[in-house]
Design a protein around this motif. Structure first.
Motif, PDB file in Angstrom:
ATOM      1  N   HIS A   1       0.835  -1.194   0.000  1.00  0.00           N
ATOM      2  CA  HIS A   1       0.000   0.000   0.000  1.00  0.00           C
ATOM      3  C   HIS A   1       0.874   1.249   0.000  1.00  0.00           C
ATOM      4  CE1 HIS A   1      -3.684  -2.296   0.737  1.00  0.00           C
ATOM      5  NE2 HIS A   1      -2.957  -3.015   1.538  1.00  0.00           N
ATOM      6  N   SER A   2       0.618   2.125  -0.922  1.00  0.00           N
ATOM      7  CA  SER A   2       1.448   3.326  -1.061  1.00  0.00           C
ATOM      8  C   SER A   2       0.753   4.586  -0.557  1.00  0.00           C
ATOM      9  CB  SER A   2       1.824   3.536  -2.533  1.00  0.00           C
ATOM     10  OG  SER A   2       0.660   3.701  -3.325  1.00  0.00           O
ATOM     11  N   GLY A   3      -0.461   4.471  -0.009  1.00  0.00           N
ATOM     12  CA  GLY A   3      -1.248   5.625   0.361  1.00  0.00           C
ATOM     13  C   GLY A   3      -0.547   6.589   1.298  1.00  0.00           C
ATOM     14  N   GLU A   4       0.012   6.087   2.435  1.00  0.00           N
ATOM     15  CA  GLU A   4       0.626   6.967   3.412  1.00  0.00           C
ATOM     16  C   GLU A   4       1.851   7.666   2.838  1.00  0.00           C
ATOM     17  OE1 GLU A   4       1.208   5.338   7.295  1.00  0.00           O
ATOM     18  OE2 GLU A   4      -0.651   4.188   7.224  1.00  0.00           O
ATOM     19  N   LEU A   5       2.669   6.945   2.080  1.00  0.00           N
ATOM     20  CA  LEU A   5       3.850   7.549   1.477  1.00  0.00           C
ATOM     21  C   LEU A   5       3.448   8.621   0.479  1.00  0.00           C
ATOM     22  CD1 LEU A   5       6.138   4.425   0.916  1.00  0.00           C
ATOM     23  CD2 LEU A   5       6.326   6.156   2.693  1.00  0.00           C
ATOM     24  N   PHE A   6       2.385   8.389  -0.272  1.00  0.00           N
ATOM     25  CA  PHE A   6       1.935   9.380  -1.244  1.00  0.00           C
ATOM     26  C   PHE A   6       1.408  10.623  -0.539  1.00  0.00           C
ATOM     27  CE2 PHE A   6      -1.014  10.798  -4.766  1.00  0.00           C
ATOM     28  CZ  PHE A   6       0.011  11.210  -5.591  1.00  0.00           C
ATOM     29  N   PHE A   7       0.804  10.463   0.617  1.00  0.00           N
ATOM     30  CA  PHE A   7       0.372  11.615   1.399  1.00  0.00           C
ATOM     31  C   PHE A   7       1.569  12.503   1.714  1.00  0.00           C
ATOM     32  CE2 PHE A   7      -3.562   9.441   3.498  1.00  0.00           C
ATOM     33  CZ  PHE A   7      -4.166   9.389   2.254  1.00  0.00           C
ATOM     34  N   GLU A   8       2.680  11.900   2.069  1.00  0.00           N
ATOM     35  CA  GLU A   8       3.885  12.671   2.380  1.00  0.00           C
ATOM     36  C   GLU A   8       4.414  13.383   1.140  1.00  0.00           C
ATOM     37  OE1 GLU A   8       6.534   9.894   4.173  1.00  0.00           O
ATOM     38  OE2 GLU A   8       5.334   9.694   5.998  1.00  0.00           O
ATOM     39  N   ASP A   9       4.314  12.742  -0.007  1.00  0.00           N
ATOM     40  CA  ASP A   9       4.733  13.382  -1.257  1.00  0.00           C
ATOM     41  C   ASP A   9       3.880  14.613  -1.541  1.00  0.00           C
ATOM     42  OD1 ASP A   9       6.718  11.489  -1.828  1.00  0.00           O
ATOM     43  OD2 ASP A   9       5.290  10.158  -2.799  1.00  0.00           O
ATOM     44  N   ILE A  10       2.571  14.498  -1.323  1.00  0.00           N
ATOM     45  CA  ILE A  10       1.663  15.620  -1.580  1.00  0.00           C
ATOM     46  C   ILE A  10       1.977  16.794  -0.649  1.00  0.00           C
ATOM     47  CG2 ILE A  10      -0.738  16.419  -1.469  1.00  0.00           C
ATOM     48  CD1 ILE A  10      -1.588  13.632  -2.338  1.00  0.00           C
ATOM     49  N   THR A  11       2.138  16.508   0.638  1.00  0.00           N
ATOM     50  CA  THR A  11       2.394  17.593   1.582  1.00  0.00           C
ATOM     51  C   THR A  11       3.750  18.245   1.329  1.00  0.00           C
ATOM     52  OG1 THR A  11       3.226  16.020   3.232  1.00  0.00           O
ATOM     53  CG2 THR A  11       0.891  16.623   3.361  1.00  0.00           C
ATOM     54  N   ALA A  12       4.753  17.440   0.992  1.00  0.00           N
ATOM     55  CA  ALA A  12       6.079  17.997   0.708  1.00  0.00           C
ATOM     56  C   ALA A  12       6.043  18.875  -0.533  1.00  0.00           C
ATOM     57  CB  ALA A  12       7.094  16.871   0.536  1.00  0.00           C
ATOM     58  N   PHE A  13       5.358  18.411  -1.581  1.00  0.00           N
ATOM     59  CA  PHE A  13       5.249  19.200  -2.805  1.00  0.00           C
ATOM     60  C   PHE A  13       4.508  20.508  -2.523  1.00  0.00           C
ATOM     61  CE2 PHE A  13       3.225  20.772  -6.583  1.00  0.00           C
ATOM     62  CZ  PHE A  13       4.163  20.581  -7.582  1.00  0.00           C
ATOM     63  N   THR A  14       3.423  20.407  -1.789  1.00  0.00           N
ATOM     64  CA  THR A  14       2.617  21.586  -1.501  1.00  0.00           C
ATOM     65  C   THR A  14       3.405  22.626  -0.726  1.00  0.00           C
ATOM     66  OG1 THR A  14       0.586  20.269  -1.491  1.00  0.00           O
ATOM     67  CG2 THR A  14       0.502  22.406  -0.397  1.00  0.00           C
ATOM     68  N   SER A  15       4.191  22.188   0.240  1.00  0.00           N
ATOM     69  CA  SER A  15       4.960  23.131   1.050  1.00  0.00           C
ATOM     70  C   SER A  15       5.945  23.930   0.207  1.00  0.00           C
ATOM     71  CB  SER A  15       5.705  22.391   2.170  1.00  0.00           C
ATOM     72  OG  SER A  15       6.758  21.593   1.637  1.00  0.00           O
ATOM     73  N   GLN A  16       6.367  23.364  -0.933  1.00  0.00           N
ATOM     74  CA  GLN A  16       7.345  24.019  -1.795  1.00  0.00           C
ATOM     75  C   GLN A  16       6.723  24.786  -2.962  1.00  0.00           C
ATOM     76  OE1 GLN A  16      10.722  24.082  -1.229  1.00  0.00           O
ATOM     77  NE2 GLN A  16      10.192  23.118   0.724  1.00  0.00           N
ATOM     78  N   HIS A  17       5.541  24.389  -3.408  1.00  0.00           N
ATOM     79  CA  HIS A  17       5.005  24.911  -4.663  1.00  0.00           C
ATOM     80  C   HIS A  17       3.656  25.623  -4.546  1.00  0.00           C
ATOM     81  CE1 HIS A  17       8.146  22.817  -7.008  1.00  0.00           C
ATOM     82  NE2 HIS A  17       8.008  21.868  -6.097  1.00  0.00           N
ATOM     83  N   LEU A  18       3.085  25.695  -3.362  1.00  0.00           N
ATOM     84  CA  LEU A  18       1.827  26.423  -3.188  1.00  0.00           C
ATOM     85  C   LEU A  18       2.129  27.865  -2.810  1.00  0.00           C
ATOM     86  CD1 LEU A  18      -1.326  26.078  -3.023  1.00  0.00           C
ATOM     87  CD2 LEU A  18      -1.002  25.792  -0.542  1.00  0.00           C
ATOM     88  N   ARG A  19       1.423  28.806  -3.436  1.00  0.00           N
ATOM     89  CA  ARG A  19       1.601  30.216  -3.088  1.00  0.00           C
ATOM     90  C   ARG A  19       1.260  30.429  -1.608  1.00  0.00           C
ATOM     91  NH1 ARG A  19       2.228  33.633  -7.433  1.00  0.00           N
ATOM     92  NH2 ARG A  19       1.596  32.808  -9.489  1.00  0.00           N
ATOM     93  N   PRO A  20       1.852  31.444  -0.976  1.00  0.00           N
ATOM     94  CA  PRO A  20       1.596  31.690   0.453  1.00  0.00           C
ATOM     95  C   PRO A  20       0.113  31.817   0.800  1.00  0.00           C
ATOM     96  CG  PRO A  20       3.458  32.995  -0.284  1.00  0.00           C
ATOM     97  CD  PRO A  20       2.867  32.361  -1.519  1.00  0.00           C
ATOM     98  N   GLU A  21      -0.669  32.379  -0.126  1.00  0.00           N
ATOM     99  CA  GLU A  21      -2.104  32.541   0.123  1.00  0.00           C
ATOM    100  C   GLU A  21      -2.932  31.433  -0.525  1.00  0.00           C
ATOM    101  OE1 GLU A  21      -1.092  34.561  -3.730  1.00  0.00           O
ATOM    102  OE2 GLU A  21      -0.158  34.274  -1.766  1.00  0.00           O
ATOM    103  N   GLY A  22      -2.260  30.419  -1.055  1.00  0.00           N
ATOM    104  CA  GLY A  22      -2.950  29.360  -1.795  1.00  0.00           C
ATOM    105  C   GLY A  22      -3.634  28.332  -0.907  1.00  0.00           C
TER     106      GLY A  22
END
Length: 238
Positions: free
Chosen positions: A133-154
């Motif tokens: 099952h890759s679900g939990e690891l993928f959650f970490e990928d999403i949060t890590a990507f978001t922390s780097q690529h989401l605008r401050p007000e996004g």
């Protein structure tokens, strides 16, 4: 749903090549997420491209969609090309981990209906779950990507079952993402909550907003006025 396609008012989603078909909770998610003022949107795990198409219909945003499955990649690409918004929709046929170092765009909105594995379907063997099952690891990928690529007000918006939503919240906090709102989606009045639509921002919220949304009335047949209003611009039946 056995149909090879799902016809909306302004676009059509072919789905014969995808394991994940168009479903009601995904449609609620696509219609509910606040996207009207966005300029750049990312759809993680695009599948058929449903969410990207729903957001494209009501915005002028440029939308990137990431998908790892070859069959879904082709399906999403075809659905994008046949839509009225093809010039604003870009499919990236690769995993998020590969897309991340290539991406130079900050996003106003990141949305995902990520892969998840219900706790009731998991093996009691922890090692077996880790391997399969890759679900939990993928959650970490999403949060890590978001922390780097989401605008401050996004905003980051996700659709998950309640247990997985609780897990994701813990992962998100580690990356400085704070739950701002949860929409609890119920199959019908008196029924069970099947999904949470979560909205995250970088701004801490003392008490996240919690709302309830019912798809059908207590008779389990009639759509609620709230559902009809939300999907009015998309569903042919309204």
């Amino acid at each position: 749903m056995g149909n090879s396609y799902f016809q909306f008012k302004r676009f059509r989603v072919e789905q014969d090549k995808c394991a994940m078909k168009v479903c009601t909770d995904s449609c609620v998610f696509g219609a509910y997420v606040e996207a009207e003022d966005t300029r750049r949107v990312l759809d993680i795990g695009a599948g058929t491209g449903l969410l990207s198409l729903m957001v494209a219909q009501r915005t002028g945003a440029k939308i990137d969609a990431v998908e790892i499955n070859p069959e879904a990649q082709q399906q999403a690409r075809d659905n994008f090309e046949r839509s009225p918004w093809a010039e604003r929709l870009t499919l990236h046929p690769m995993p998020l981990q590969e897309f991340a170092p290539q991406n130079q765009q900050p996003y106003d909105l990141i949305l995902s209906n990520p892969p998840f594995f219900l706790s009731s379907l998991r093996s009691p063997d922890a090692a077996r779950n880790t391997a399969r099952h890759s679900g939990e690891l993928f959650f970490e990928d999403i949060t890590a990507f978001t922390s780097q690529h989401l605008r401050p007000e996004g905003k980051l918006c996700l659709l998950l079952p309640p247990p997985e939503a609780a897990l994701f919240q813990k992962k998100a906090q580690l990356q400085g993402l704070h739950l701002a709102e949860t929409l609890e989606v119920y199959t019908y009045h008196g029924g069970k909550c099947i999904r949470h639509i979560q909205t995250y921002t970088f701004s801490p919220t003392a008490t996240p907003t919690v709302k309830s949304f019912y798809i059908r009335e207590a008779d389990k047949v009639t759509y609620t006025p709230a559902f009809a209003a939300l999907l009015n611009d998309y569903y042919l039946i309204f």
